[in-house]
Design an enzyme around this catalytic site. Sequence first.
Site, PDB file in Angstrom:
ATOM      1  N   GLY A  38      24.459  40.735  29.653  1.00 32.98           N
ATOM      2  CA  GLY A  38      23.406  40.696  30.670  1.00 32.98           C
ATOM      3  C   GLY A  38      23.969  39.967  31.874  1.00 32.98           C
ATOM      4  N   GLY A  40      22.693  38.283  34.293  1.00 36.96           N
ATOM      5  CA  GLY A  40      22.180  36.930  34.524  1.00 36.96           C
ATOM      6  C   GLY A  40      22.767  35.947  33.527  1.00 36.96           C
ATOM      7  N   ALA A  41      22.673  36.293  32.244  1.00 38.55           N
ATOM      8  CA  ALA A  41      23.186  35.389  31.207  1.00 38.55           C
ATOM      9  C   ALA A  41      24.687  35.177  31.379  1.00 38.55           C
ATOM     10  CB  ALA A  41      22.885  35.967  29.826  1.00 38.55           C
ATOM     11  N   GLY A 211      37.727  44.319  43.756  1.00 42.22           N
ATOM     12  CA  GLY A 211      38.551  44.456  42.548  1.00 42.22           C
ATOM     13  C   GLY A 211      39.894  43.781  42.720  1.00 42.22           C
ATOM     14  N   GLY A 214      40.808  41.719  45.862  1.00 48.08           N
ATOM     15  CA  GLY A 214      40.225  40.405  46.141  1.00 48.08           C
ATOM     16  C   GLY A 214      38.892  40.494  46.879  1.00 48.08           C
ATOM     17  N   ASP A 242      30.452  39.052  37.121  1.00 46.24           N
ATOM     18  CA  ASP A 242      29.514  37.975  36.771  1.00 46.24           C
ATOM     19  C   ASP A 242      30.249  36.632  36.738  1.00 46.24           C
ATOM     20  OD1 ASP A 242      27.644  39.966  36.443  1.00 46.24           O
ATOM     21  OD2 ASP A 242      28.098  40.196  34.321  1.00 46.24           O
TER      22      ASP A 242
HETATM   23  O1  RIB Z   1      28.187  42.876  34.239  1.00 46.23           O
HETATM   24  C1  RIB Z   1      28.332  43.134  32.872  1.00 46.23           C
HETATM   25  C2  RIB Z   1      27.008  43.199  32.208  1.00 46.23           C
HETATM   26  O2  RIB Z   1      26.293  44.298  32.710  1.00 46.23           O
HETATM   27  C3  RIB Z   1      27.077  43.410  30.722  1.00 46.23           C
HETATM   28  O3  RIB Z   1      27.160  42.220  29.983  1.00 46.23           O
HETATM   29  C4  RIB Z   1      25.838  44.227  30.414  1.00 46.23           C
HETATM   30  O4  RIB Z   1      24.872  43.545  29.711  1.00 46.23           O
HETATM   31  C5  RIB Z   1      25.344  44.704  31.765  1.00 46.23           C
HETATM   32  O5  RIB Z   1      24.176  44.118  32.062  1.00 46.23           O
END
Ligand code: RIB
Length: 296
Positions: A38, A40-41, A211, A214, A242
């Site tokens: 996810g 956010g997580a 990517g 940079g 993320d």
């Molecule tokens: O950016 C990667 C994430 O995108 C994955 O962990 C997946 O859950 C999607 O939400």
Amino acid sequence: MKIGVVGSINMDLVVQAPRIPHKGETLMGTRLDRNAGGKGANQAVAAARLGGEVVMFGAVGQDENGTKLLASMARDGVDTTFVKVLPEENTGIAMITVGDNDNTIIVVPGANNRVDRAYIDSVRSELLSCGMVILQHEIPQDTNEYVAALCAQHGIEVILNPAPARQVSSALVEQVTYLTPNEHEAALIFGEGAVEDAMRRYPGKLLVTCGEKGIALAQPTGEATQVPARTSKVVDTTGAGDTFNGAFAYARTQGMELLTALRFANIAAGLSTEKAGAQGGMPTREQVEADAHRAE
Ligand code: RIB
């Protein structure tokens, strides 16, 4: 300074294959994993693993995936006290295919779609105790707009990572402190061929992740700049964006200058691609610093 992440929490069902299948094609995979994910997580874990004080705001279902994901975030030091657990919803799921240094992802949002204004009102005081808030595009856009407006009113910095790609209003662009699209997302938001102009219009705010090339941005002086990516032995790029966002938030809340923070976040993102899973390769601060010294 505390970092708040308002965003998605997913269980990633990850299939490894020799490459991404073509439309209509069936391939034989080599393994299936169930990983914490996810956007956010992932951003919350990236910032917490580096040493940040991080609070997660989001929702999961009252199911096995939700229980596992909350426990896993907590193990990484993320405060999950305010995550809503919904008996009537399923935890978000992402179906991911990893092959040939690339991936494809389909998300079934489930409980993530219930991260709404009423929920934000219920966690308002905790949210307003954060110095920096990160948003992405796996919760309703109305919620992102609501949170960005609230943060703007209270002088809280906001990073909007507009992934997966969807349109962003110019009012929202104005309100956030940083916008971190990839090239494709930037073209969708500002128009093909108009991204460089947008970077000049939003110096130090619009940070385009390109990517292996940079980060592209215009500095507050107006000068166009590229912050190079780390060269990595890529195993899995899932979650690299993320990691970049979580690490950038961490670096800025630690007082690093803009370009230093971007270099730090690029190293963290590069390191994250060298292990499998969205969160598997996210580094500690010590690992980022050791890598930065090795490269000098
Ligand atoms: O950016 C990667 C994430 O995108 C994955 O962990 C997946 O859950 C999607 O939400």
